[in-house]
Design an enzyme around this catalytic site. Structure first.
Site, PDB file in Angstrom:
ATOM      1  N   GLU A 129      61.813  66.933  52.304  1.00  0.00           N
ATOM      2  CA  GLU A 129      61.770  66.744  50.866  1.00  0.00           C
ATOM      3  C   GLU A 129      61.797  65.265  50.493  1.00  0.00           C
ATOM      4  O   GLU A 129      62.428  64.452  51.185  1.00  0.00           O
ATOM      5  CB  GLU A 129      62.945  67.479  50.216  1.00  0.00           C
TER       6      GLU A 129
ATOM      7  N   CYS B 123      71.213  63.808  44.933  1.00  0.00           N
ATOM      8  CA  CYS B 123      71.790  63.284  46.162  1.00  0.00           C
ATOM      9  C   CYS B 123      72.604  64.343  46.892  1.00  0.00           C
ATOM     10  O   CYS B 123      73.456  64.999  46.292  1.00  0.00           O
ATOM     11  CB  CYS B 123      72.740  62.160  45.782  1.00  0.00           C
TER      12      CYS B 123
ATOM     13  N   CYS C 250      77.763  65.178  57.457  1.00  0.00           N
ATOM     14  CA  CYS C 250      78.705  64.892  56.365  1.00  0.00           C
ATOM     15  C   CYS C 250      79.059  66.208  55.659  1.00  0.00           C
ATOM     16  O   CYS C 250      78.172  67.006  55.335  1.00  0.00           O
ATOM     17  CB  CYS C 250      78.091  63.902  55.380  1.00  0.00           C
TER      18      CYS C 250
ATOM     19  N   HIS D 137      83.069  56.564  50.655  1.00  0.00           N
ATOM     20  CA  HIS D 137      83.542  57.896  50.234  1.00  0.00           C
ATOM     21  C   HIS D 137      85.027  58.175  50.442  1.00  0.00           C
ATOM     22  O   HIS D 137      85.510  59.238  50.038  1.00  0.00           O
ATOM     23  CB  HIS D 137      82.748  59.026  50.894  1.00  0.00           C
TER      24      HIS D 137
ATOM     25  N   CYS E  62      77.351  67.389  52.233  1.00  0.00           N
ATOM     26  CA  CYS E  62      75.897  67.215  52.107  1.00  0.00           C
ATOM     27  C   CYS E  62      75.160  68.452  52.612  1.00  0.00           C
ATOM     28  O   CYS E  62      75.412  68.930  53.727  1.00  0.00           O
ATOM     29  CB  CYS E  62      75.469  65.983  52.897  1.00  0.00           C
TER      30      CYS E  62
ATOM     31  N   CYS F 109      69.711  66.465  59.866  1.00  0.00           N
ATOM     32  CA  CYS F 109      70.521  65.273  60.108  1.00  0.00           C
ATOM     33  C   CYS F 109      71.661  65.632  61.058  1.00  0.00           C
ATOM     34  O   CYS F 109      72.250  66.709  60.949  1.00  0.00           O
ATOM     35  CB  CYS F 109      71.100  64.763  58.787  1.00  0.00           C
TER      36      CYS F 109
ATOM     37  N   SER G 280      69.964  53.498  53.237  1.00  0.00           N
ATOM     38  CA  SER G 280      71.360  53.884  53.048  1.00  0.00           C
ATOM     39  C   SER G 280      71.898  54.565  54.303  1.00  0.00           C
ATOM     40  O   SER G 280      71.319  55.539  54.783  1.00  0.00           O
ATOM     41  CB  SER G 280      71.442  54.846  51.857  1.00  0.00           C
TER      42      SER G 280
ATOM     43  N   ASN H 289      77.117  66.454  43.701  1.00  0.00           N
ATOM     44  CA  ASN H 289      76.132  67.444  43.279  1.00  0.00           C
ATOM     45  C   ASN H 289      76.325  68.720  44.082  1.00  0.00           C
ATOM     46  O   ASN H 289      76.020  68.740  45.277  1.00  0.00           O
ATOM     47  CB  ASN H 289      74.716  66.900  43.502  1.00  0.00           C
TER      48      ASN H 289
ATOM     49  N   CYS I   6      62.798  58.720  46.562  1.00  0.00           N
ATOM     50  CA  CYS I   6      63.816  58.916  47.591  1.00  0.00           C
ATOM     51  C   CYS I   6      63.141  59.629  48.759  1.00  0.00           C
ATOM     52  O   CYS I   6      62.631  60.742  48.596  1.00  0.00           O
ATOM     53  CB  CYS I   6      64.956  59.756  47.004  1.00  0.00           C
TER      54      CYS I   6
ATOM     55  N   SER J  77      77.689  54.038  52.906  1.00  0.00           N
ATOM     56  CA  SER J  77      78.529  55.052  52.253  1.00  0.00           C
ATOM     57  C   SER J  77      79.957  54.930  52.738  1.00  0.00           C
ATOM     58  O   SER J  77      80.213  54.843  53.944  1.00  0.00           O
ATOM     59  CB  SER J  77      78.012  56.449  52.589  1.00  0.00           C
TER      60      SER J  77
ATOM     61  N   GLY K  51      68.349  63.018  56.320  1.00  0.00           N
ATOM     62  CA  GLY K  51      68.454  62.221  57.535  1.00  0.00           C
ATOM     63  C   GLY K  51      69.287  60.973  57.391  1.00  0.00           C
ATOM     64  O   GLY K  51      69.491  60.448  56.291  1.00  0.00           O
TER      65      GLY K  51
END
Ligand code: SF4
Length: 354
Positions: free
Chosen positions: A93, A344, A117, A227, A120, A113, A203, A301, A106, A225, A171
């Site tokens: 995507e 995200c 995480c 977090h 995610c 991946c 990122s 999200n 993006c 990142s 990824g």
């Protein structure tokens, strides 16, 4: 060394060398590169201005591979998620995010991946494979093709071309460093996309041993990142951080001889009840001290089946206020495209359920 087949995945200097080996002049390589990346033309027959010799040479090559557009999901805010299919049948995507003065793409760098995480959607998939550089460039070409189609602009003053690229899709880009750097080099080139280092952001979740080598390439800006402000929580949220804890990551960033006016974006995802206390704000301020960093707060999200919740606007405002008190300027990146799972952390190569 075998010759490349996916010519649209190679920087101009590589194409010029290849063309020269086959007796085609360098300026013809420039015209072909321009047709590929400025105009998005992959067929030699349609390329303007190239010589007969160059066209013949390009025709002697296998047809350039493409991603196919499988689905387009447009969110109410104009964010558009593109689901693309690879030649070997995988879905990936890319998300077009329009705003007034820029249109950001993006892109994904992997199918799935391995970073895992916890917050995610992509992280739930595991890793299938890395994307080649041409597969990253194809995301850019197809996004521009869609933007250029009549009636596509839904936002006032929306640019009809991609102006910025962020590697924040599916990824961990630094797990696919070679292809990501190669794709950035293609995007950097003035004859093509012309996106400078400042217009591309890579990122990482914090792959410590590749941050310096990525930075040395000078092809894109860096975002890291964070977090969490304790190693314990960060280890739970982003498993690869157990290898490069907060202190180690900070040391790595401090060791970089940042260029003039260059900075690293530090992303901090607020998760309700987990990482938004006053103590977190204080520890975050301490961690940032001395780094040429910009702090970017992110809202969570949700995606189907996830166990985290978005922080309320009141708690978010309080956290930002504490950060200001501790001397940390911060920006809030508003979530875009959540109604079609384009925001995200929501990408997983699947259609949103209706
Ligand atoms: S947040 Fe990024 S690095 Fe982490 S699992 Fe998702 S895609 Fe991978």
């Amino acid at each position: 060394m075998p010759e490349p087949t996916a010519l649209h995945g190679f920087p101009l200097s590589d194409l010029q060398r290849l063309f020269a080996r086959h007796g085609v002049p360098a300026h013809q390589a420039r015209l072909a590169f321009q047709a590929l990346h400025r105009h998005g033309i992959l067929e030699p027959e349609r390329m303007p201005a190239i010589s007969d010799k160059c066209r013949k040479f390009l025709r002697s090559w296998p047809p350039l591979p493409r991603l196919s557009l499988d689905a387009v999901h447009r969110a109410q805010d104009g964010t558009t998620k593109l689901r693309l299919k690879t030649l070997d049948g995988h879905m990936l995507e890319a998300v077009v995010i329009p705003a007034n003065r820029r249109t950001t793409l993006c892109v994904s760098s992997q199918i799935g991946c391995a970073a895992g995480c916890a917050f995610c959607h992509t992280g739930t998939m595991g890793l299938t494979r890395n994307l080649d550089a041409w597969e990253i460039i194809e995301q850019y070409r197809i996004a521009n093709e869609i933007l250029a189609a009549p009636g596509q602009s839904q936002v006032a003053n929306q640019k009809s071309r991609i102006t910025n690229v962020v590697f924040m899709g599916m990824g961990e880009p630094l797990h696919n460093l070679a292809s990501v750097v190669q794709a950035c080099r293609v995007l950097n080139e003035d004859l093509g996309a012309g996106l400078s280092r400042r217009h591309i952001v890579v990122s990482t979740a914090g792959v410590g041993d590749r941050i310096c080598s990525f930075w040395e390439q000078g092809v894109a800006s860096l975002a890291v990142s964070l977090h969490a402000t304790t190693d314990e929580l960060r280890g739970q949220l982003a498993p690869l951080s157990r290898r490069w804890n907060l202190a180690a990551l900070r040391e790595i960033l401090l060791s970089i001889p940042w260029r003039n006016r260059e900075s690293v974006t530090v992303a901090y995802l607020l998760l309700d009840g987990l990482n938004g206390t006053r103590d977190d704000a204080r520890r975050l301020a301490e961690w940032l001290k001395g780094l040429p960093a910009k702090l970017n707060l992110l809202e969570f999200n949700p995606y189907p089946g996830c166990r985290f919740r978005r922080t309320s606007p009141e708690k978010l405002a309080a956290f930002r206020q504490w950060l200001y008190e501790f001397g940390v300027f911060n920006t809030l990146r508003h979530s875009r495209g959540g109604d079609v799972l384009a925001a995200c952390g929501q990408l997983a190569g699947r259609a949103p359920s209706r």
